[in-house]
Design a protein around this motif. Sequence first.
Motif, PDB file in Angstrom:
ATOM      1  N   LYS A  52       1.019  -1.321  -0.202  1.00  0.00           N
ATOM      2  CA  LYS A  52      -0.108  -0.037   0.550  1.00  0.00           C
ATOM      3  C   LYS A  52       0.715   1.010   0.199  1.00  0.00           C
ATOM      4  O   LYS A  52       1.818   1.790   0.164  1.00  0.00           O
ATOM      5  N   PRO A 156       3.829   0.989  10.845  1.00  0.00           N
ATOM      6  CA  PRO A 156       2.219   0.235  10.677  1.00  0.00           C
ATOM      7  C   PRO A 156       1.242   1.865  11.310  1.00  0.00           C
ATOM      8  O   PRO A 156       0.809   1.823  12.165  1.00  0.00           O
ATOM      9  N   TYR A 157       1.265   2.770  10.247  1.00  0.00           N
ATOM     10  CA  TYR A 157       0.599   3.553  10.798  1.00  0.00           C
ATOM     11  C   TYR A 157      -0.560   4.387   9.808  1.00  0.00           C
ATOM     12  O   TYR A 157      -0.863   5.989   9.087  1.00  0.00           O
ATOM     13  N   SER A 158      -0.735   3.395   8.497  1.00  0.00           N
ATOM     14  CA  SER A 158      -1.327   3.395   7.606  1.00  0.00           C
ATOM     15  C   SER A 158      -3.168   4.256   7.736  1.00  0.00           C
ATOM     16  O   SER A 158      -3.941   4.499   6.524  1.00  0.00           O
ATOM     17  N   HIS A 159      -3.688   4.078   9.218  1.00  0.00           N
ATOM     18  CA  HIS A 159      -5.018   4.249   9.581  1.00  0.00           C
ATOM     19  C   HIS A 159      -4.900   5.665   9.835  1.00  0.00           C
ATOM     20  O   HIS A 159      -5.571   6.472  10.070  1.00  0.00           O
ATOM     21  N   LEU A 160      -4.066   6.277   9.457  1.00  0.00           N
ATOM     22  CA  LEU A 160      -4.543   8.210  10.175  1.00  0.00           C
ATOM     23  C   LEU A 160      -5.652   8.374   9.606  1.00  0.00           C
ATOM     24  O   LEU A 160      -5.321   8.176   7.897  1.00  0.00           O
ATOM     25  N   SER A 161      -6.227   8.873  10.086  1.00  0.00           N
ATOM     26  CA  SER A 161      -7.759  10.122   9.670  1.00  0.00           C
ATOM     27  C   SER A 161      -7.934  10.406  10.309  1.00  0.00           C
ATOM     28  O   SER A 161      -8.110  10.368  11.301  1.00  0.00           O
ATOM     29  N   LYS A 164     -11.239   9.093  12.204  1.00  0.00           N
ATOM     30  CA  LYS A 164     -10.991   7.810  13.379  1.00  0.00           C
ATOM     31  C   LYS A 164     -11.072   8.698  14.403  1.00  0.00           C
ATOM     32  O   LYS A 164     -10.362   8.773  15.302  1.00  0.00           O
ATOM     33  N   GLN A 217       0.159   7.041  19.991  1.00  0.00           N
ATOM     34  CA  GLN A 217      -0.903   6.410  18.985  1.00  0.00           C
ATOM     35  C   GLN A 217      -1.487   8.139  18.692  1.00  0.00           C
ATOM     36  O   GLN A 217      -1.631   8.434  19.382  1.00  0.00           O
ATOM     37  N   TYR A 219      -3.666  10.053  15.951  1.00  0.00           N
ATOM     38  CA  TYR A 219      -5.210   9.365  15.135  1.00  0.00           C
ATOM     39  C   TYR A 219      -5.040  10.007  13.347  1.00  0.00           C
ATOM     40  O   TYR A 219      -5.670   9.474  12.983  1.00  0.00           O
ATOM     41  N   SER A 240     -14.740  14.565  12.128  1.00  0.00           N
ATOM     42  CA  SER A 240     -14.627  13.411  13.136  1.00  0.00           C
ATOM     43  C   SER A 240     -16.349  13.544  14.147  1.00  0.00           C
ATOM     44  O   SER A 240     -16.647  12.830  14.725  1.00  0.00           O
TER      45      SER A 240
END
Length: 338
Positions: A52, A156-161, A164, A217, A219, A240
Motif C-alpha cells: 500500500k 504501521p501508521y496507514s490508518h491515520l484519518s 477516526k 498513538q 489519530y 469527526s
Amino acid sequence: MQKSRLSSTIQLAHGSGGIESQALISELFYHYLEGCVIGAGEDAGIAEINQKCAISTDGYTISPLFFAGGDIGKLCICGSCNDVAMMGAKAKYLTCAMMIEEGFSLADLKKIVKSLANTLKQSGAKLISGDTKVLPKGTLDKIYITTTAIGEFEYPYSHLSAFKIPPKSNILVSGSIGDHGAVIYSAREGINLQSDLKSDCALLYPMLEALFQAKIQIYALRDATRGGLASVLNEWARASNLGICVNENALPIKMQVRGICELLGFEAYNLANEGMCVLCVSQQDSQKALEIMRQFNPDASLIGETNLENPPKVVLQTTYGAKRFLDYPSGELLPRIC
C-alpha cells in the motif's frame, strides 16, 4: 569543448523537444539532479512498489519565487513529501513538471533546480519522471511547478484519518504558527521585518519518524498550509463530528508574526505554514510526543483537545477568559502562497 546551447534566458526552443531541449536537460537539470534521478530519459520511469502506498499531487505557483527560508524549488519537494508524510508514509519517488515562461532568467532557474535537488537529496526520495514546457511570454507568471510524491509505509501508521479522531484526545502543533504566510506577505508588500523571521518550509518526515519509532498513538496528521491552523481544525471537527477546544495562550506565535498580523488585520492561525503540522494524539502519549517534537523544534506545543461539546465546532478560549468560535478563514487572504 562543445559550446553550450543555453543562453541567459529561457527560449521557446528550450521546450521544443529538439537539441536546445536536450541541452537544458543535460546541462542544467541532470547537472544538479545527479544521483537523484531514476531512469535514463525514457517516456516513463519504472518503480518498485510492493505494498500500500500514499500518493499526492500538488501545483506550486508561489510569488515571490525566492523568500526568506526558501524558494519554489525547496517548497515543491517539501510540500509533496509532507503531504504523503501526513498519511504516515515516507516519500520514495517523485515526479516533477515545470511550466516556464519564455524569457525566464537561466540564473534563477539554476538556483531553483539546485535548491530542488538539495531538498530532494535530504528527503531520500528519487525523481522518477519529469517534464518541462516553455510557454510564450505573458501566458504565465515566470514558473509553475507540479510534483507528485509516492510514499511507502515503513511503520504501521496507514490508518491515520480525521474521520477516526476520538473525543478526549489532544491537539498538538509541531512548531510556530503563521511563519510562512507572514514572510510571503511581507516580501510582497515590501515590509522590512528587520528580523531573522523565515518561512518554516521544511521536511517533516524526520520528526514524524521519531514519533512513529516511539509508537506514539497518533489519530490524525495535517500540515497547516493554505488556510492555516484554523482550516485544519475545522476540517477535523467536521470529519469527526466532534468539538475542538483550543487555548489561545498555548498557541506558539512569534512576536514578528504577531506584529505583522496586528499591522495588517490578520489572525496568525489563518496564515499558511510550510513546515508545521497539526497532530491529534492520545492524552497518555501527548507529553512523550512533545518531548520528541521539541528535539526538532522547541516551539512544539499542546494547544487543545477534542470533546463532545458544540460539535462540529472549534472553540477558542481567548487570552481574556472568554470563548468564541474559531471559523474557517473567509475570502482570499493571500493568493499564490504556495
